[in-house]
Structure formats: C-alpha cells, structure tokens
Design a protein around this motif. Structure first.
Motif, PDB file in Angstrom:
ATOM      1  N   LEU A 151      44.823  57.130  20.797  1.00 11.86           N
ATOM      2  CA  LEU A 151      43.733  56.433  21.494  1.00 11.86           C
ATOM      3  C   LEU A 151      44.263  55.171  22.168  1.00 11.86           C
ATOM      4  O   LEU A 151      43.923  54.879  23.312  1.00 11.86           O
ATOM      5  N   ALA A 152      45.131  54.453  21.433  1.00 13.25           N
ATOM      6  CA  ALA A 152      45.713  53.245  22.023  1.00 13.25           C
ATOM      7  C   ALA A 152      46.538  53.598  23.256  1.00 13.25           C
ATOM      8  O   ALA A 152      46.540  52.871  24.243  1.00 13.25           O
ATOM      9  N   ALA A 153      47.208  54.742  23.190  1.00 11.85           N
ATOM     10  CA  ALA A 153      48.081  55.144  24.292  1.00 11.85           C
ATOM     11  C   ALA A 153      47.287  55.429  25.554  1.00 11.85           C
ATOM     12  O   ALA A 153      47.815  55.340  26.659  1.00 11.85           O
ATOM     13  N   GLY A 154      46.010  55.777  25.387  1.00  7.00           N
ATOM     14  CA  GLY A 154      45.206  56.066  26.576  1.00  7.00           C
ATOM     15  C   GLY A 154      44.790  54.807  27.313  1.00  7.00           C
ATOM     16  O   GLY A 154      44.451  54.861  28.495  1.00  7.00           O
ATOM     17  N   ILE A 155      44.799  53.673  26.602  1.00  6.24           N
ATOM     18  CA  ILE A 155      44.218  52.458  27.168  1.00  6.24           C
ATOM     19  C   ILE A 155      44.889  51.967  28.458  1.00  6.24           C
ATOM     20  O   ILE A 155      44.217  51.784  29.467  1.00  6.24           O
ATOM     21  N   PRO A 156      46.243  51.800  28.474  1.00 14.10           N
ATOM     22  CA  PRO A 156      46.842  51.229  29.686  1.00 14.10           C
ATOM     23  C   PRO A 156      46.520  52.037  30.944  1.00 14.10           C
ATOM     24  O   PRO A 156      46.133  51.466  31.966  1.00 14.10           O
ATOM     25  N   THR A 157      46.652  53.355  30.852  1.00 11.12           N
ATOM     26  CA  THR A 157      46.421  54.175  32.035  1.00 11.12           C
ATOM     27  C   THR A 157      44.950  54.127  32.449  1.00 11.12           C
ATOM     28  O   THR A 157      44.626  54.096  33.634  1.00 11.12           O
ATOM     29  N   THR A 158      44.049  54.117  31.446  1.00  8.75           N
ATOM     30  CA  THR A 158      42.623  54.032  31.756  1.00  8.75           C
ATOM     31  C   THR A 158      42.306  52.757  32.524  1.00  8.75           C
ATOM     32  O   THR A 158      41.564  52.775  33.509  1.00  8.75           O
ATOM     33  N   LEU A 159      42.904  51.651  32.060  1.00  3.14           N
ATOM     34  CA  LEU A 159      42.693  50.385  32.752  1.00  3.14           C
ATOM     35  C   LEU A 159      43.148  50.501  34.197  1.00  3.14           C
ATOM     36  O   LEU A 159      42.483  50.030  35.120  1.00  3.14           O
ATOM     37  N   LEU A 160      44.270  51.166  34.390  1.00  3.68           N
ATOM     38  CA  LEU A 160      44.789  51.342  35.748  1.00  3.68           C
ATOM     39  C   LEU A 160      43.784  52.112  36.596  1.00  3.68           C
ATOM     40  O   LEU A 160      43.475  51.730  37.725  1.00  3.68           O
ATOM     41  N   ILE A 161      43.228  53.187  36.036  1.00  6.04           N
ATOM     42  CA  ILE A 161      42.295  54.014  36.803  1.00  6.04           C
ATOM     43  C   ILE A 161      41.053  53.209  37.160  1.00  6.04           C
ATOM     44  O   ILE A 161      40.596  53.211  38.313  1.00  6.04           O
ATOM     45  N   LEU A 162      40.517  52.494  36.161  1.00  4.58           N
ATOM     46  CA  LEU A 162      39.320  51.687  36.408  1.00  4.58           C
ATOM     47  C   LEU A 162      39.588  50.657  37.491  1.00  4.58           C
ATOM     48  O   LEU A 162      38.806  50.467  38.418  1.00  4.58           O
ATOM     49  N   LEU A 163      40.743  49.994  37.383  1.00  7.75           N
ATOM     50  CA  LEU A 163      41.108  48.952  38.332  1.00  7.75           C
ATOM     51  C   LEU A 163      41.263  49.538  39.725  1.00  7.75           C
ATOM     52  O   LEU A 163      40.741  49.004  40.704  1.00  7.75           O
ATOM     53  N   ALA A 164      41.960  50.671  39.803  1.00  3.06           N
ATOM     54  CA  ALA A 164      42.260  51.264  41.105  1.00  3.06           C
ATOM     55  C   ALA A 164      40.998  51.756  41.786  1.00  3.06           C
ATOM     56  O   ALA A 164      40.917  51.814  43.010  1.00  3.06           O
ATOM     57  N   ASN A 165      39.986  52.099  40.998  1.00  5.82           N
ATOM     58  CA  ASN A 165      38.747  52.563  41.588  1.00  5.82           C
ATOM     59  C   ASN A 165      37.948  51.433  42.204  1.00  5.82           C
ATOM     60  O   ASN A 165      37.132  51.646  43.083  1.00  5.82           O
ATOM     61  N   ASN A 166      38.168  50.201  41.716  1.00  7.78           N
ATOM     62  CA  ASN A 166      37.373  49.082  42.180  1.00  7.78           C
ATOM     63  C   ASN A 166      38.123  48.138  43.103  1.00  7.78           C
ATOM     64  O   ASN A 166      37.521  47.433  43.887  1.00  7.78           O
ATOM     65  N   VAL A 167      39.459  48.117  42.967  1.00  9.26           N
ATOM     66  CA  VAL A 167      40.255  47.198  43.781  1.00  9.26           C
ATOM     67  C   VAL A 167      41.265  48.016  44.569  1.00  9.26           C
ATOM     68  O   VAL A 167      41.744  49.038  44.093  1.00  9.26           O
ATOM     69  N   GLU A 168      41.570  47.523  45.768  1.00  9.10           N
ATOM     70  CA  GLU A 168      42.599  48.190  46.568  1.00  9.10           C
ATOM     71  C   GLU A 168      43.975  47.814  46.024  1.00  9.10           C
ATOM     72  O   GLU A 168      44.445  46.701  46.206  1.00  9.10           O
ATOM     73  N   LEU A 169      44.601  48.719  45.303  1.00 11.76           N
ATOM     74  CA  LEU A 169      45.883  48.416  44.666  1.00 11.76           C
ATOM     75  C   LEU A 169      47.061  48.895  45.498  1.00 11.76           C
ATOM     76  O   LEU A 169      48.179  48.424  45.355  1.00 11.76           O
ATOM     77  N   GLN A 170      46.781  49.834  46.390  1.00 11.68           N
ATOM     78  CA  GLN A 170      47.902  50.533  47.027  1.00 11.68           C
ATOM     79  C   GLN A 170      48.742  49.637  47.921  1.00 11.68           C
ATOM     80  O   GLN A 170      49.922  49.916  48.143  1.00 11.68           O
ATOM     81  N   SER A 171      48.124  48.542  48.412  1.00 14.01           N
ATOM     82  CA  SER A 171      48.911  47.663  49.271  1.00 14.01           C
ATOM     83  C   SER A 171      50.025  46.978  48.492  1.00 14.01           C
ATOM     84  O   SER A 171      51.026  46.576  49.049  1.00 14.01           O
ATOM     85  N   VAL A 172      49.845  46.841  47.164  1.00 15.91           N
ATOM     86  CA  VAL A 172      50.901  46.233  46.344  1.00 15.91           C
ATOM     87  C   VAL A 172      51.719  47.316  45.649  1.00 15.91           C
ATOM     88  O   VAL A 172      52.935  47.346  45.730  1.00 15.91           O
ATOM     89  N   PHE A 173      50.998  48.200  44.980  1.00 20.69           N
ATOM     90  CA  PHE A 173      51.689  49.282  44.280  1.00 20.69           C
ATOM     91  C   PHE A 173      51.563  50.559  45.097  1.00 20.69           C
ATOM     92  O   PHE A 173      50.555  51.266  45.025  1.00 20.69           O
ATOM     93  N   VAL A 174      52.601  50.814  45.874  1.00 21.88           N
ATOM     94  CA  VAL A 174      52.533  51.885  46.864  1.00 21.88           C
ATOM     95  C   VAL A 174      52.184  53.234  46.224  1.00 21.88           C
ATOM     96  O   VAL A 174      51.496  54.057  46.820  1.00 21.88           O
ATOM     97  N   SER A 175      52.651  53.412  44.998  1.00 20.87           N
ATOM     98  CA  SER A 175      52.493  54.733  44.401  1.00 20.87           C
ATOM     99  C   SER A 175      51.112  54.991  43.807  1.00 20.87           C
ATOM    100  O   SER A 175      50.796  56.111  43.426  1.00 20.87           O
ATOM    101  N   VAL A 176      50.308  53.926  43.680  1.00 16.16           N
ATOM    102  CA  VAL A 176      48.981  54.127  43.088  1.00 16.16           C
ATOM    103  C   VAL A 176      48.040  54.610  44.190  1.00 16.16           C
ATOM    104  O   VAL A 176      47.325  53.841  44.817  1.00 16.16           O
ATOM    105  N   ASN A 177      48.037  55.904  44.457  1.00 15.53           N
ATOM    106  CA  ASN A 177      47.223  56.444  45.543  1.00 15.53           C
ATOM    107  C   ASN A 177      46.224  57.481  45.015  1.00 15.53           C
ATOM    108  O   ASN A 177      46.163  57.743  43.810  1.00 15.53           O
ATOM    109  N   ARG A 178      45.470  58.051  45.931  1.00 14.63           N
ATOM    110  CA  ARG A 178      44.431  59.034  45.557  1.00 14.63           C
ATOM    111  C   ARG A 178      45.023  60.188  44.736  1.00 14.63           C
ATOM    112  O   ARG A 178      44.459  60.615  43.739  1.00 14.63           O
TER     113      ARG A 178
END
Lengths: 561, 265
Positions: free
Chosen positions: A81-108
């Motif tokens: 369960l703990a292992a799921g947390i970091p990636t989940t945070l990334l998904i939540l963040l990426a859905n609300n903030v435009e991350l791709q301009s900084v982290f090129v690989s975080v795309n659709r």
C-alpha cells in the motif's frame, strides 16, 4: 518478532514505490511498455514498475524473522500500500497541474499506462496491483526453503527467457524451422500457456535437482563418497570445459547474423578488457586513455591494408601480414606513453592518460594528419581478412577471429599472471616503494605493463577495423575507455573470468535489449553504484581481492598458533 | 674485521632541515650493529639513504668497498642490501608465499616472456623459488600460514614474514627498522633470539634501529647513537650506557646530571 514492524514495512514500501516513480518519470516505463513479455498483459514496463514493489514485499517479510505467515502477509501488504503512494501522488498531480513542461516524460501515454487506461478509477487498480504484488512477495518469503529457491529460480528463468526472446526465436528457427517459434512465442512475447508450461517444467527439474543435492550432501557427510565425489567433480569440470568449447564453436551457426554481431562486440571488449586488466588490474596503473591503443591498432590496420584513397602499402599488406606490425606499433606507442608517466601515481596518472587518449582522437581528426589518417572521413575500404581462401566478411566468420584473439590474449594473461612478471606487477600495485626495495626495476615493469596492455588493445583494434571496413575518429571516444574500465571493475579487477562476465553484462546485454540503448549510461551508473556498495570486488573477483574486501568475514585459521 | 658498509660524512637535508649531518659509520662484516637515538634523530632517514630511497646531498656510502650512494633502490638490493620497515609494509593482498617469491626477485634470471611458453628453464626456476619460499616460511616459524593473505596474519607473524621476505634476496647486509616495535616482552625476547640466530646461522651482517634498550644492549656488538642527525656516541653497549651525552640526549640535561649525582651517592 511477534508484532508488525510498521516503520520497516512503510519504509520498504516507499522505497519500492519511489523506484517505480523514478522509472516512470524518466520515461523508461513508457519506452519499455511496448515490449510484451508474456501475452499482452505483462510487458517490460511492468517489470520496471513492479520489480521494486515485489522486492519491498519480500524484504519486509524477511525483516519479520520467525513471524507467522499472517504477520508476514500483513506487513508486506502494508508495504505494498505504501508503495502505491508515490505514483498515485504523481497521477493526481499530473491530472491537475501541467507537469510535462518540466518532466518531459510525464505525458498522457504514461498516465494512461499507470491507470491501466481507466482514468481516475484506475488509481484504485494501481494500489491493488502494488498491494497484491507485495503480498505475493511476502507470501513467497514465507515458503519453506526448497520451494522458495526453486520457485524463485524458475520464475526468474521464465522472465529472462521472455526478455531475451529474440535469442530463443533465433535458436528455434535454426534448429526447428520458423513455424516452431510461433508455437511458444507471440511476436516477441511468450504465450501465456507456454510461459506456464515452462514454469512448471523448470520447477519440476529444480526440485528434482534439489533432492539429489540433499542426498549427495548426506553421502558426503557420511564420508563414504569422498574419493568418488572428487573424481566426479573432475569429470564434471572436463565435461563443462568441452561443453563450453563446443558451444563457443557452434554459436554463430545457431545464433545467426545479428547475435553473432553481438558476440563479436562482446569479444572485442573482452580483448580490450583483458589488456586493460593487465594495466589496471595487475599493475594498478589507472589508465583512462586506453582507447588510444585501440585506435592505433585500428588505424594502423586500416592504413596498411586499405584499398581506398589512403592506400599507402600499394596493396602489399593483407590482414595477416599487417597484424604483427599493428601489434608492434601499438606496443611501441604503449611504451611511448609509458615514459612520460613513469613517475606518476594514482589520480595524476589517470588525468594524464585521459589527456593522452583525447590527443590521439583529435590528432586523427586533424587536418594536419589528414593525408595519412583521413581526418573526419576516416579510413575507408579496409578489406576483410581472408583465411585460407575463406573471406571473413560476415559477423559469423569474424566471430571466430575475435574468439581466437580473445583466447590467445587470455592465455598469455594467465601465463604472465602466474609468473615472476605477474608478481612484479602485483607487488607494484600493492606498494611501489617496497616493490622497488625488493629489487624490482619499476621502469621496466611499468613499461612492460603498458606495452603488453597496448598490444592486446591494438590487436582488438585491428580486428575491429577489418570487421567494419571503415573507421572514423569518433569510433574512438572516451566512452570506449570508460566501457572497458567499467567492465573490468564490474567483473572483478584482476580476474580473467571477471572480464568475460563484465563484457557480457555491460556490452552484450545492452545490445540484446535494444530498448535499453537510450538508457545505457544510466544503467551503467546504477549498476556501478550498486556494485560498489554491495560487491566492490566485482562479480567474479580474483582470489586475493575477495579476501581483501571481505576481510571481516575471513577466518584466521591458526592465527594464534 | 673488514667493513661491509661504511658511510663517510654523509649529509641529507630536507629544505632547511638537516636530517643527517656529517655522519660516518663503519659496520664490520658479520656483526650485529645498532643505531639508536631519540625520535626524529634521523635513524630511518639513514636507512633510506643507504638503500638509495633518498639521495644524499654529500658524502659517500661504500658497500664492500664500492660506492653505492645515490644508486637506484633496486640496484642496491641486487648488490646485497635488504631491509624491513618500521611500520610493516608487506604486500598486504598477496599470500605469505607470494610475498617471499617477490622478495626472491633479484635472483630470478629467466626472460619474462618464457613464462608464456613455459620453457623448461622457467619451470625449473619457479620450482626452485617455490621450494626456497617454503623453506623460508619454515625458517621464520610460519609453517602452515604460507597461503594466508599477508594482511590477515597476526602482528608478530607479519614482522617475521617481512624478515623472511628480506632474506629471500639472500642479502649480505640486513637492515631491520625497529623489529620489536609493538611487541610484548615475550615476543621481544623471541625476536632477539631470532636475530642472533640469523647472524649465527646465515652469517648475515645485521644493522638494526631499535628503541628497546634491552634488545640493543643484549645483542649488539656495536652501538651508534644519533641525535639531531649527528653521531654523538659510538662503541660497545656498556660504554654507551654510561655515556653522559647519550643520557642527555634521551632524558634531557637535568636528568643527566641528576643521574650522575645519584650514582655518586
């Protein structure tokens, strides 16, 4: 421990999760997800994503020594369960903030991949996946020893087979024809059924072997079979040697053109590594400009034998006539480099040799030497060697040449290592001043190390030039030196089998996994860090090195006698 | 007795520091001689000059009558001078046997390349060298430890191995730099016996630096005292013991006079 250790579980889980997050954010998961391993539901991206999670589950269960299966399972579930947390945070963040301009690989594509293409409801699925995988790891660790070993081993083998399915394809095509491949493989991936069959068969074999081993150990313990087993082990060694020999000889026929090329590359770096092993591993002279001698070898071979515009020899030289000259030229330049650095040690030596390597590459590029070395155009039209009427113009045939070269060089290395000269080198590596006080002529000993190392490298360069047919200055960049140095460090400094293992791991594997190419240096970095932390003496260390670095584990028999 | 080693007015400076100042010494062949002196007196510097590790600024060093000052260390070793170190300097990651094999280096004559085709000459030489190494291991009392990596050996064994390695070149003159440093009285006693045994058995001339006065006075035929790089006394052990300049160098002026008055009482 009777209760669950929350801290360890959560920490392990988070580490596993961060590994998954890291591979996702640098784009490796996405790049690798196109390569199916088993069916179309398990791909190489998953391996990266969940490998760390599985390890977290296993390690968490292992941390709870002698706990019940329930506690093991629960703790690893917590880790999952703990292992799921970091990636989940990334998904939540990426859905609300435009991350791709900084982290090129975080795309659709990546987000779709992480949520199993189900949008936000996929989040739960991701958690479910990490928990189940960590739980599986925890349960696996609770298995009794025999099953743990055998299941783990056969599972790893299945994954390895799936990862290197192109080798399987090639071998099966050669042996049984193309249709047989489609029986077990679906494109590059194993069919689920064939994966399951392979797993069951392997497990059966491993369990049988385990039982036989236990029986043999009992026999040895009773002392009855001591002499018999000695003879058997000798026999096994002979069989092993003959087997490896036959495999090496028939390899190009079975493996085909592409894989022969990979083997050729491995062989080329074995040659380089064995040469560098003499300089760095035996004599302890850190040489970062080693590629220079490789370049000398390649260029000398090229200039002597080319039929192109740079033709100097008037077609007088063929490969075999030129070869001794190439080696002599390399040895000569090895000595020439040796002279100015005789008085240098350690870091200073490394920096000077680094500069030397670059000078050679830039000289080859220069306009000044263009009439001889061809400048940026390089040396073109180097003919393939002809061996008793057979033109060695394909990777399959050149493989034999590099194999012969590597065997020769390994043979010379072993003989020298076990001689007075080898002891001189090692004494110099241990303590230069004392070595000199033992009557060792440091000048001669150092020059011999540089010269022999350069000769080996030059031989590699000559074969390389004859294989490619064209050579360019940019083929001889610093990366070659770094590759050669990394492979002898990973394999084990001063160890000849180590050089071979290192070459396979650092040169062969990345060639096979074409998806890796872009991330090759990253993987080198990770591998080197992990090796230095956990196994600084290398995969297959030379005897003395092993004793040095694990001194705290070494026994002192008779120390007080 | 002829001198095997004689130094004539050697001077060695490091920048402004005069480490050895106008030092002359005669070592009779077959003797056990000691160089003593307070810390920093220049004893080890003297050893380094003799073995060619340091170049002297002036003066001569004669070995068997031939000048050897400022020769390369490996050549000096080949001539027959070999040494041990104050802080043991073995080849830590090589086995004891291998350490001794390296020590035999000056005596091995075959061309290095012969190892590749394993010429008969090479094989014979290696076999003899190995046999000699085993013999030396036994001679210094380390039988059974020959295959141990040097760094794993106990302290006393390392000292002995270092001596065995020095003996392997069959030197005529052996320089021992504090052979009993860090040993307990028992081990020191054994080492003293061993050094005597070396001279008596092998006929090697021995020159040692030593701080333990019981060792120095017990086995030396001749003692030389260095202080601030200069020789302040030389002679038989019992002469040195009563020399006021020596006592002064070790214990200071007040102590020296105190001792004298104490004796008078």
């Amino acid at each position: 421990m009777k209760t669950i250790d929350w801290k360890t579980a959560i920490r392990n889980g988070l580490v596993g999760g961060v590994i998954a997050l890291y591979f996702s954010m640098i784009g490796m998961v996405e790049a690798f997800s196109g390569r199916n391993l088993i069916g179309d539901f398990f791909n190489m991206g998953h391996l990266l994503l969940f490998g760390g999670v599985l390890a977290a589950g296993i390690l968490t269960a292992r941390a709870h020594k002698e706990a019940s299966v329930g506690i093991n399972a629960f703790s690893s579930l917590v880790a999952g369960l703990a292992a799921g947390i970091p990636t989940t945070l990334l998904i939540l963040l990426a859905n609300n903030v435009e991350l791709q301009s900084v982290f090129v690989s975080v795309n659709r594509t990546l987000l779709a991949l992480l949520t199993f293409e189900r949008g936000m409801s996929g989040l739960g699925l991701f958690f479910l996946a990490t928990s189940l995988i960590a739980l599986a790891g925890g349960l696996y660790d609770s298995l009794p020893g025999v099953y743990k070993r055998t299941l783990g081993l056969s599972l790893s083998v299945v994954v390895v087979v799936a990862v290197f399915s192109n080798i399987v394809t090639q071998i099966m095509t050669t042996l049984f024809g193309r249709p047989s491949v489609r029986l077990i493989l679906d494109g590059d991936a194993l069919k689920p059924l064939s994966a399951a069959v392979l797993f069951v068969v392997l497990t059966g074999i491993f369990i049988l072997r385990e039982q036989r081993r236990v029986k043999a150990e009992k026999l040895v313990a009773s002392g009855a079979a001591a002499i018999e087993s000695k003879r058997a082990s000798l026999q096994r060694q002979v069989i092993l040697f003959v087997g490896i020999g036959i495999l090496l000889l028939i390899a190009p026929y079975v493996l085909g053109s592409f894989l022969s090329q990979v083997l050729f590359e491995v062989g080329r770096f074995v040659l380089l590594g064995l040469g560098l092993n003499i300089v760095v591993g035996y004599a302890g002279l850190l040489d970062l400009g080693y590629v220079a001698f490789f370049a000398f070898g390649a260029y000398t071979m090229g200039i002597l034998t080319t039929t192109g515009p740079l033709n100097q020899g008037g077609g007088l030289f063929n490969f075999w006539l030129a070869l001794p000259i190439v080696v002599l030229v390399s040895v000569f330049f090895g000595i020439m480099l040796g002279f100015p650095v005789l008085r240098m040690r350690g870091d200073y030596l490394a920096i000077v040799t680094l500069g030397f390597g670059e000078i050679i590459r830039i000289l080859a590029l220069s306009d000044w030497l263009r009439p001889i070395m061809g400048g940026a155009q390089g040396v073109l039209a180097i003919p393939s060697p002809v061996f008793f009427g057979i033109k060695l113009d394909s990777p399959e045939k050149m493989y034999y040449l590099v194999l012969a070269g590597a065997l020769l060089v390994a043979f010379v290395s072993i003989r020298l290592r076990d001689s007075r000269l080898g002891r001189q080198w090692m004494a110099m590596r241990e303590d230069e001043d004392v070595a000199e006080a033992m009557g060792i002529n440091l000048v001669q000993t150092k020059l011999l190390a540089f010269a022999i190392g350069a000769g080996f490298s030059g031989l590699g360069g000559a074969i390389f030039a004859a294989r490619l047919g064209n050579i360019f200055p940019h083929s001889f960049n610093l990366l070659i030196s770094i590759n050669a140095l990394s492979l002898i460090i990973v394999g084990g400094l001063g160890s000849i089998p180590g050089v071979i293992v290192g070459a396979i791991a650092l040169v062969g594997l990345p060639e096979l996994l074409r998806e890796f190419q872009e991330y090759r240096l990253l993987m080198y970095g990770i591998l080197l860090i992990v090796m230095m932390l956990n196994r600084p003496e290398g995969f297959l260390p030379a005897e003395v090195f092993k004793r040095e670095l694990h001194a705290e584990e070494a026994e002192l028999p008779g120390a007080e006698a | 007795m002829a001198s095997i080693l004689s130094t004539r007015n050697i001077i060695k400076t490091f920048g402004g520091l005069v480490a050895i100042n106008d030092f002359s010494l005669e070592i009779p062949e077959g003797s056990i001689s000691s160089v003593i002196g307070p810390n920093g007196a220049g004893k080890t510097t003297f050893f380094n000059c003799v073995t060619g590790f340091y170049k002297v600024d002036a003066g001569m060093i004669l070995f068997n009558g031939a000048p050897i000052q400022n020769q390369r260390t490996d050549i000096v070793t080949r001539l027959g001078i070999s040494r041990t170190y104050q802080n043991i300097r073995l080849f830590a990651n090589m086995s004891a046997i291998e350490n001794i094999l390296v020590g035999q280096h000056p005596r091995l004559k075959t061309f290095w390349g012969e190892a590749i085709w394993k010429s008969k000459r090479f094989q014979e030489e290696e076999a003899v060298a190995l046999e000699e190494a085993r013999r030396l291991i036994k001679f210094v009392g380390l039988q059974g430890l020959g295959d141990q990596v040097a760094r794993n050996l106990p302290y006393g064994a390392q000292r002995r191995l270092e001596i065995a390695r020095a003996l392997a070149s069959q030197p005529k003159l052996l320089l021992l730099d504090e052979p009993t440093a860090g040993m307990n009285p028992n081990e020191t006693g054994e080492m003293t016996h061993f050094i005597k045994h070396l001279r008596d058995e092998l006929g090697i001339t021995i020159l040692l630096i030593e701080h333990d006065m019981r060792v120095v006075m017990g086995i030396s035929d001749q003692v030389t005292v260095l202080d601030y790089g200069s020789k302040i006394a030389e002679g038989k052990p019992k002469d040195i013991q009563n020399n006021p300049r020596v006592i002064e160098a070790y214990l200071g002026r007040g102590a020296a006079s105190g001792l004298k008055s104490g004796k008078a009482k």
